[in-house]
Design a protein around this motif. Structure first.
Motif, mmCIF file in Angstrom:
data_model
loop_
_atom_site.group_PDB
_atom_site.id
_atom_site.type_symbol
_atom_site.label_atom_id
_atom_site.label_comp_id
_atom_site.label_asym_id
_atom_site.label_seq_id
_atom_site.Cartn_x
_atom_site.Cartn_y
_atom_site.Cartn_z
ATOM 1 N N ALA A 50 -6.288 -41.226 28.232
ATOM 2 C CA ALA A 50 -5.540 -42.128 27.348
ATOM 3 C C ALA A 50 -5.477 -43.474 28.063
ATOM 4 O O ALA A 50 -4.694 -43.654 29.001
ATOM 5 C CB ALA A 50 -4.142 -41.581 27.085
ATOM 6 N N GLN A 51 -6.321 -44.389 27.648
ATOM 7 C CA GLN A 51 -6.479 -45.655 28.360
ATOM 8 C C GLN A 51 -5.175 -46.449 28.411
ATOM 9 O O GLN A 51 -4.547 -46.679 27.361
ATOM 10 C CB GLN A 51 -7.554 -46.500 27.667
ATOM 11 C CG GLN A 51 -8.941 -45.883 27.665
ATOM 12 C CD GLN A 51 -9.579 -45.868 29.043
ATOM 13 O OE1 GLN A 51 -9.294 -46.728 29.872
ATOM 14 N NE2 GLN A 51 -10.416 -44.883 29.294
ATOM 15 N N PRO A 52 -4.747 -46.880 29.608
ATOM 16 C CA PRO A 52 -3.494 -47.638 29.719
ATOM 17 C C PRO A 52 -3.431 -48.860 28.804
ATOM 18 O O PRO A 52 -2.372 -49.170 28.252
ATOM 19 C CB PRO A 52 -3.451 -48.032 31.196
ATOM 20 C CG PRO A 52 -4.208 -46.938 31.887
ATOM 21 C CD PRO A 52 -5.311 -46.575 30.946
ATOM 22 N N LYS A 53 -4.558 -49.552 28.618
ATOM 23 C CA LYS A 53 -4.518 -50.761 27.763
ATOM 24 C C LYS A 53 -4.217 -50.394 26.310
ATOM 25 O O LYS A 53 -3.575 -51.161 25.583
ATOM 26 C CB LYS A 53 -5.823 -51.553 27.875
ATOM 27 C CG LYS A 53 -7.051 -50.895 27.300
ATOM 28 C CD LYS A 53 -8.254 -51.839 27.401
ATOM 29 C CE LYS A 53 -9.496 -51.265 26.731
ATOM 30 N NZ LYS A 53 -9.964 -50.013 27.341
ATOM 31 N N GLU A 54 -4.657 -49.200 25.873
ATOM 32 C CA GLU A 54 -4.357 -48.760 24.507
ATOM 33 C C GLU A 54 -2.887 -48.355 24.371
ATOM 34 O O GLU A 54 -2.280 -48.577 23.319
ATOM 35 C CB GLU A 54 -5.292 -47.618 24.111
ATOM 36 C CG GLU A 54 -6.739 -48.072 24.017
ATOM 37 C CD GLU A 54 -7.724 -46.978 23.614
ATOM 38 O OE1 GLU A 54 -8.879 -47.325 23.347
ATOM 39 O OE2 GLU A 54 -7.330 -45.792 23.578
ATOM 40 N N THR A 55 -2.327 -47.787 25.440
ATOM 41 C CA THR A 55 -0.890 -47.482 25.436
ATOM 42 C C THR A 55 -0.082 -48.770 25.346
ATOM 43 O O THR A 55 0.902 -48.862 24.600
ATOM 44 C CB THR A 55 -0.492 -46.688 26.697
ATOM 45 O OG1 THR A 55 -1.329 -45.531 26.807
ATOM 46 C CG2 THR A 55 0.958 -46.227 26.635
#
Length: 225
Positions: free
Chosen positions: A166-171
């Motif tokens: 779960a990519q941090p930038k998407e979070t």
């Protein structure tokens, strides 16, 4: 901790149920990661979240989605799993009719299901989303949060800075979108160096669980949505 079997939309569902002595104890359900990638109710994050809520005085239920362990049915891309979660909450509420607070927590795919459950169940007063998947995460391919329109309750979103699933930038994008909504507060915490599963017990898992407990305790004393 008693093993329980309760009715789901496609047959029985298998769970672990941990009641409190107090009849009006708050309740929580904990949802596990994607079964396609080995997710079960015994996932370490799910297990630790379950006990974190229990130690705070919650009556807690975690369970296996359809087709996992002894739960009947087959994997359904998140659609049927949302119905399973609703059935689990029905069961928990039937067992605890006097509870005043209701929380949902989930890890990965389970966090995505939990946030959908918020939209169906206005009685949910708080949520914990650990490493919620984003559009590029492996899985059903539709990890979109446009259904949160608006998000009905405040909650905590927590993720690791080294999460490759779960990519941090998407979070960050999800949190930014939710911050624009009125009437709720989204708290976001990043565990520096943690991966998707918070594998390092002392450096990542324990601080993540401590963060969850501090957040939930604060919310319970505030009595806010």
């Amino acid at each position: 901790m008693p093993e329980v079997i309760f009715p789901g939309p496609e047959g029985r569902l298998e769970g672990r149920y941990h009641p409190q002595p107090a009849p009006d104890a708050p309740i929580a359900i904990v949802l596990h990661p994607d079964p396609q990638f080995g997710g079960t109710m015994n996932n370490r994050v799910v297990y630790n979240l379950h006990y974190a809520f229990y130690k705070m005085g919650f009556t807690v239920l975690r369970f296996n989605f359809r087709g996992v362990g002894r739960s009947q049915g087959e994997y359904d891309q998140g659609i049927g799993e949302l119905s399973d979660a609703a059935s689990a909450l029905d069961y928990l509420q039937t067992m605890n009719p006097n509870s005043k607070h209701c929380w949902v927590a989930g890890h990965s795919f389970g966090a995505w299901i939990g946030m959908q459950l918020l939209m169906r169940r206005p009685e949910i007063t708080g949520f914990i989303s650990v490493a919620p998947p984003g559009p590029s995460s492996p899985g059903p391919g539709n990890y979109d949060y446009s259904f949160l329109a608006p998000c009905p309750s405040s909650g905590l979103i927590i993720n690791g800075s080294n999460d490759r699933i779960a990519q941090p930038k998407e979070t960050e994008q999800l949190v930014s979108k939710l911050h624009e909504q009125k009437g709720i507060t989204i708290t976001h915490e990043v565990m520096e160096g943690a991966d998707h599963f918070f594998k390092n017990e002392e450096e990542h898992m324990k601080p993540m669980i401590d963060t969850v407990q501090a957040y939930v305790r604060r919310r319970l004393t505030e009595g806010t949505r």
